[in-house]
Design a protein around this motif. Structure first.
Motif, PDB file in Angstrom:
ATOM      1  N   ILE A  13       0.979  -1.280   0.078  1.00 42.10           N
ATOM      2  CA  ILE A  13      -0.089  -0.150  -0.061  1.00 42.10           C
ATOM      3  C   ILE A  13       1.027   1.287   0.103  1.00 42.10           C
ATOM      4  O   ILE A  13       1.652   1.536   1.098  1.00 42.10           O
ATOM      5  CB  ILE A  13      -0.826  -0.051   1.141  1.00 42.10           C
ATOM      6  CG1 ILE A  13      -1.663  -1.131   1.431  1.00 42.10           C
ATOM      7  CG2 ILE A  13      -1.752   1.215   1.182  1.00 42.10           C
ATOM      8  CD1 ILE A  13      -2.444  -1.790   2.574  1.00 42.10           C
ATOM      9  N   LEU A  19      -7.447   3.237   1.112  1.00 44.95           N
ATOM     10  CA  LEU A  19      -7.520   1.894   1.471  1.00 44.95           C
ATOM     11  C   LEU A  19      -8.896   1.507   2.033  1.00 44.95           C
ATOM     12  O   LEU A  19      -9.360   2.425   3.116  1.00 44.95           O
ATOM     13  CB  LEU A  19      -6.553   1.603   2.557  1.00 44.95           C
ATOM     14  CG  LEU A  19      -6.693  -0.068   3.204  1.00 44.95           C
ATOM     15  CD1 LEU A  19      -6.597  -0.788   1.945  1.00 44.95           C
ATOM     16  CD2 LEU A  19      -5.584   0.172   4.217  1.00 44.95           C
ATOM     17  N   LEU A  21     -11.500  -1.512   3.844  1.00 46.98           N
ATOM     18  CA  LEU A  21     -11.231  -2.854   4.454  1.00 46.98           C
ATOM     19  C   LEU A  21     -12.809  -3.280   4.791  1.00 46.98           C
ATOM     20  O   LEU A  21     -13.390  -2.564   5.601  1.00 46.98           O
ATOM     21  CB  LEU A  21     -10.345  -2.710   5.724  1.00 46.98           C
ATOM     22  CG  LEU A  21      -8.884  -2.311   5.127  1.00 46.98           C
ATOM     23  CD1 LEU A  21      -8.184  -1.939   6.439  1.00 46.98           C
ATOM     24  CD2 LEU A  21      -8.190  -3.666   4.513  1.00 46.98           C
ATOM     25  N   LEU A  50      -1.768   3.413   9.765  1.00 49.72           N
ATOM     26  CA  LEU A  50      -1.982   3.797   8.021  1.00 49.72           C
ATOM     27  C   LEU A  50      -3.026   4.981   8.058  1.00 49.72           C
ATOM     28  O   LEU A  50      -2.722   5.558   7.000  1.00 49.72           O
ATOM     29  CB  LEU A  50      -2.647   2.419   7.633  1.00 49.72           C
ATOM     30  CG  LEU A  50      -1.842   1.516   6.975  1.00 49.72           C
ATOM     31  CD1 LEU A  50      -3.033   0.084   6.694  1.00 49.72           C
ATOM     32  CD2 LEU A  50      -1.137   1.993   5.601  1.00 49.72           C
ATOM     33  N   VAL A  58      -8.557   6.011   4.841  1.00 51.34           N
ATOM     34  CA  VAL A  58      -8.520   4.617   5.191  1.00 51.34           C
ATOM     35  C   VAL A  58     -10.115   4.518   5.631  1.00 51.34           C
ATOM     36  O   VAL A  58     -10.304   5.307   6.719  1.00 51.34           O
ATOM     37  CB  VAL A  58      -7.845   4.270   6.410  1.00 51.34           C
ATOM     38  CG1 VAL A  58      -7.981   2.675   6.880  1.00 51.34           C
ATOM     39  CG2 VAL A  58      -5.968   4.240   5.779  1.00 51.34           C
ATOM     40  N   ILE A 247      -0.992  -5.089   6.081  1.00 49.01           N
ATOM     41  CA  ILE A 247      -1.127  -3.784   6.450  1.00 49.01           C
ATOM     42  C   ILE A 247      -0.219  -3.262   7.311  1.00 49.01           C
ATOM     43  O   ILE A 247       0.096  -2.174   7.568  1.00 49.01           O
ATOM     44  CB  ILE A 247      -2.557  -3.494   7.033  1.00 49.01           C
ATOM     45  CG1 ILE A 247      -2.845  -4.239   8.165  1.00 49.01           C
ATOM     46  CG2 ILE A 247      -3.644  -3.720   5.601  1.00 49.01           C
ATOM     47  CD1 ILE A 247      -4.416  -3.786   8.770  1.00 49.01           C
ATOM     48  N   SER A 250       2.762  -2.250   5.806  1.00 44.97           N
ATOM     49  CA  SER A 250       2.430  -0.782   4.844  1.00 44.97           C
ATOM     50  C   SER A 250       2.357   0.375   5.902  1.00 44.97           C
ATOM     51  O   SER A 250       2.756   1.463   5.666  1.00 44.97           O
ATOM     52  CB  SER A 250       1.136  -0.817   4.415  1.00 44.97           C
ATOM     53  OG  SER A 250       1.259  -1.848   3.170  1.00 44.97           O
TER      54      SER A 250
END
Length: 251
Positions: A13, A19, A21, A50, A58, A247, A250
């Motif tokens: 990522i 992102l 999820l 993240l 995210v 993740i 990342s």
């Protein structure tokens, strides 16, 4: 029958990604009952890192309600879509699910009586939606699916949403707009900080296929989690542990 192709693992990522999820089966291991899932503290920390690295881009995209997502995973309190796109929250803006019709309350009472014949079945009241789980009672799957199909004509504007050992009666739209995980992702992509980024979506279930299609249409990264099956996803991870590692690296 054609063989199911082996999919490669997703790329890292990067800073230009947005992102998205799924939660159950993707971030969290499935449990016999929805309220028995376990949330590792390291996962919360990775999501927070993240969220900071991607400058807020995210979001959780789940069949759970927003309230349940916050109870499970906050902090951080991430942007999120719940109930398969019926609910969505970004900052102070919240899209609420439609109110449940009286007919759904009656169907719920009938479902509870059906469940009483099958120890282990869970009837999950999501407000606007009703989910019938048989993960701990696999022999009940046929009865619950038949019940849901029979109940559907009494719920105008509703649809059936099948999943892993579950079937859900839920509204097909919210405010006259199609509601699914793909539509939720596309709505996020119209807003900062998601706009202009390459979308990435990881999910495990057939409920996630609309999300895969949405990110594929935007040259995104679609990631199937769990056993390989026919899917629109272009990449794959074997399970939640692999998602955590992906993740985490990342973050």
């Amino acid at each position: 029958m054609a063989a199911i192709p082996v999919l490669p693992p997703p790329p890292p990522i990067d800073d230009d990604c947005a992102l998205f999820l799924d939660v159950d089966g993707t971030l969290l291991e499935l449990a016999p009952r929805p309220d028995e899932v376990e949330v590792p503290q390291q996962l919360r920390e990775a999501l927070a890192a993240l969220h900071a690295r991607l400058r807020g881009a995210v979001a959780l995209v789940s069949g759970r309600s927003l309230a349940t997502l916050d109870r499970l995973l906050a902090p951080p309190r991430l942007p999120a879509s719940g109930l398969h796109g019926l609910e969505r929250r970004h900052g102070s803006r919240v899209q609420r699910a439609p109110r449940a019709p009286e007919a759904l309350h009656r169907v719920r009472g009938e479902a509870v009586r059906v469940a009483a014949r099958h120890p282990g079945v869970v009837i999950e009241d999501k407000g606007a939606a009703l989910a019938l789980h048989w993960r701990a009672a696999p022999q009940a799957g046929g009865d619950l699916q038949a019940f849901a199909r029979a109940a559907l004509p009494r719920l105008p504007g509703y649809r059936l949403q099948p999943g892993h050992d579950v079937i859900e009666l839920r509204p097909a739209a919210s405010g006259g707009v199609r509601a699914d995980k793909g539509a939720a992702i596309l709505a996020f992509l119209q807003e900062p900080p998601f706009a202009g980024r390459r979308p990435v979506f990881a999910g495990d279930d057939i409920t996630d296929e609309a999300g895969f299609a949405a990110v594929n249409a935007h040259d995104g990264i679609s990631v199937l989690v769990g056993p390989l099956r026919e899917s629109a996803a272009h990449f794959a991870l074997a399970g939640t542990a692999d998602v955590h590692a992906w993740i985490g690296a990342s973050a």
